[in-house]
Scaffold this active site. Structure first.
Site, mmCIF file in Angstrom:
data_model
loop_
_atom_site.group_PDB
_atom_site.id
_atom_site.type_symbol
_atom_site.label_atom_id
_atom_site.label_comp_id
_atom_site.label_asym_id
_atom_site.label_seq_id
_atom_site.Cartn_x
_atom_site.Cartn_y
_atom_site.Cartn_z
ATOM 1 N N CYS A 208 -68.345 18.994 -39.858
ATOM 2 C CA CYS A 208 -67.180 17.937 -40.219
ATOM 3 C C CYS A 208 -65.353 18.647 -40.849
ATOM 4 O O CYS A 208 -65.076 18.581 -40.518
ATOM 5 C CB CYS A 208 -67.596 17.232 -41.329
ATOM 6 S SG CYS A 208 -69.190 16.317 -42.014
ATOM 7 N N CYS B 197 -61.801 13.642 -48.460
ATOM 8 C CA CYS B 197 -61.992 14.943 -48.804
ATOM 9 C C CYS B 197 -61.554 15.588 -50.017
ATOM 10 O O CYS B 197 -62.264 16.758 -50.465
ATOM 11 C CB CYS B 197 -60.903 15.942 -48.379
ATOM 12 S SG CYS B 197 -59.805 15.369 -46.596
#
Ligand SMILES: Cc1ncc(COP(=O)(O)O)c(C=O)c1O
Lengths: 390, 124
Positions: free
Chosen positions: B33, B103
């Site tokens: 990812c 994030c």
């Protein structure tokens, strides 16, 4: 602060020569090239001269050059135009896995409309093999479209050989030469291609100006229907200043191709050698043989660190490069091209493309190498994946 | 794309590295990812986080949120630390671009995994 541009594959600055040549065509000689009066004739003359120049640069006839609004339009036209023109002959198209989105997503769209597309694989350096193309051709194949040079890793395909195979089986061949034009000397008749796309802003010409070469004698359905412009093949009032700028820029690029290749290629080689000498655990992506790679291109994957943070650190130091990682666009998919040449997913995230240009200097190279070394050390110290080698 | 605050934190991240003799570690995310965060903590008998440090593989937003979140839990009890949300971290950073909000979840998750680890060690 320093400002070093190393993203010439994204776009180039307009050359002074092209800029000067374009200036009269915004406000003084502003006519519509299709108008039947003196204003129109003056504009038409400029467009016709530009077409002539561009044709000469690539070994074509002026009647084989069609202006478009960009490289993307030329690519769309070639693929969709042939798909429509030959829909009763077949619905199979062959391309490669590393095409620019202008071709790749166009093919994906055609799949939704009943066309079948084969995406040829590439080897570890990004080359399409002639054998894999031959194997993929079927009786219903109507078009092969393979890019001349790749925008991310700079790999130059054996276009002439690939084209020969397609023609042996009676299939049309298009090449996206957006990155190759102005950087590689070629002649369309020698290559043998039926269609070829180019874009002015990649060779120090204006943005929003492209062209499609279409071999005389070929028939292709229109993409932009409209007026009778471009000999009734592409509607839309011609971008006169764009055509003029494109022609001047292309002629300048082609006239100086060996000189620029030696200078810019020298900077690139110096950069690559210094980076490989000073940073360990990296991959140099793309062709190792410099004669089969765009002279401006260097592409590295730095293990254990992520591309956007590398790019951002460089940006803070005044260096503009480009990330192979699509993270910045909100998608978590790393570059399709890098995955296709076998870069592992995690490593592909840590990839940066540096593309050099005529205005770069050897000081730019040294400064960038120093900043890159610093950045990679700093980010690796921060990375949970990196265990310093004792 | 990023605001001044995020850029400053990315340029000079605080609490970077690994705590010596840590008694809690949490690693979340994966390389595929493009985001991995590890947090290590030293937690005292009163369940107070005496020190914490991070290591992050990821974009500038991942680094900035790691650094900020780690700073925000030092000196707090584990119960307080567990209450820290990614929203608070984003607020502390004066905002992130929308596509970068994911994030910031990394830090919240890493803290939770580290505290789980601490509790397992303590009770285990
Ligand atoms: C290989 C390739 N094809 C097509 C394009 C699209 O060209 P344009 O930006 O003129 O639409 C680009 C430029 O990004 C490219 O690199």
């Amino acid at each position: 602060m320093k400002s070093i541009y190393l993203d010439h594959a994204a776009t180039t600055p307009l050359s002074e020569k092209a800029f000067e040549a374009m200036k009269p065509y915004f406000s003084d000689i502003f006519g519509n090239a299709n108008s039947q009066h003196v204003y129109g004739r003056d504009a038409a003359k400029a467009v016709s001269d530009a077409r002539q120049t561009i044709a000469e640069c690539i070994g074509a006839k002026p009647s084989e050059i069609y202006f478009t609004s960009c490289g993307t339009e030329a690519d769309n036209w070639a693929v969709k135009g042939i798909a429509a023109q030959l829909k009763d002959k077949g619905r199979h198209i062959i391309t490669s896995v590393i095409e620019h989105p202008a071709i790749y997503t166009t093919c994906k769209q055609l799949e939704k409309y009943g066309y079948e597309v084969t995406y040829l694989p590439v080897d570890g350096e990004g080359f399409v093999s002639v054998e894999s193309l031959e194997d993929a051709i079927r009786p219903d194949t109507i078009l092969v479209s393979i890019m001349f040079a790749n925008n991310e890793i700079g790999t130059i395909q054996p276009i002439k050989e690939l084209c020969e195979v397609a023609h042996k089986h009676g299939v049309l061949f298009h090449t996206d030469a957006v990155q190759a034009t102005g950087a590689i000397r070629y002649d369309v008749k020698d290559l043998g291609v039926d269609m070829l796309s180019m874009s002015a802003h990649k060779f120090y010409g204006p943005k929003g100006m492209g062209a499609l070469y279409v071999r005389n004698g070929m028939r292709i359905e229109k993409l932009l229907t409209g007026g009778e412009q471009e000999r009734a093949h592409r509607g839309g009032t011609t971008n006169v200043s764009g055509a003029v700028g494109m022609a001047v820029a292309l002629k300048d690029a082609v006239d100086n191709i060996e000189k620029d290749a030696a200078y810019v290629g020298g900077l690139r080689d110096d950069f690559v050698n210094k980076v490989l000498a000073r940073i360990d655990e990296i991959y140099y992506n793309g062709a190792k043989d410099t004669s089969r790679r765009l002279y401006n291109n260097a592409n590295f994957s730095f293990r254990y660190i992520e591309g956007e943070s590398i790019l951002f650190s460089l940006d803070l130091a005044g260096i503009s490069a480009s990330s192979g990682s699509a993270c910045s666009s909100g998608s978590l998919e790393p570059s399709r091209t890098l995955l296709s040449i076998g870069v592992p997913v995690g490593t592909a995230h840590g990839s940066i493309r540096f593309t050099f240009g005529k205005r770069n200097t050897s000081e730019d190279v040294d400064y960038t190498v120093d900043e890159l070394v610093r950045t990679v050390e700093k980010l690796r110290a921060m990375s949970p994946l990196y265990k310093k080698q004792a | 794309m990023y605001n001044e605050k995020v850029m400053e934190v990315f340029r000079n991240p605080q609490h970077m590295g690994e705590v010596e003799n840590y008694n809690a570690i949490g690693t979340v995310g994966n390389e595929t990812c493009g985001d991995i965060m590890q947090i290590t903590m030293r937690i005292n008998e009163d369940d107070i986080i005496e020190d914490a440090k991070f290591k992050t593989f990821g974009c500038a937003a991942a680094v900035a949120t790691s650094s900020t979140a780690t700073g925000m839990i030092i000196g707090k009890s584990v119960d307080e630390a567990l209450k820290l949300t990614n929203k608070e971290v984003v607020t502390e950073l004066e905002g992130l671009p929308p596509q970068k909000i994911h994030c910031s979840v990394l830090a919240e998750d890493a803290i939770r995994v580290a505290i789980d680890d601490y509790r397992k060690r303590k009770n285990g």
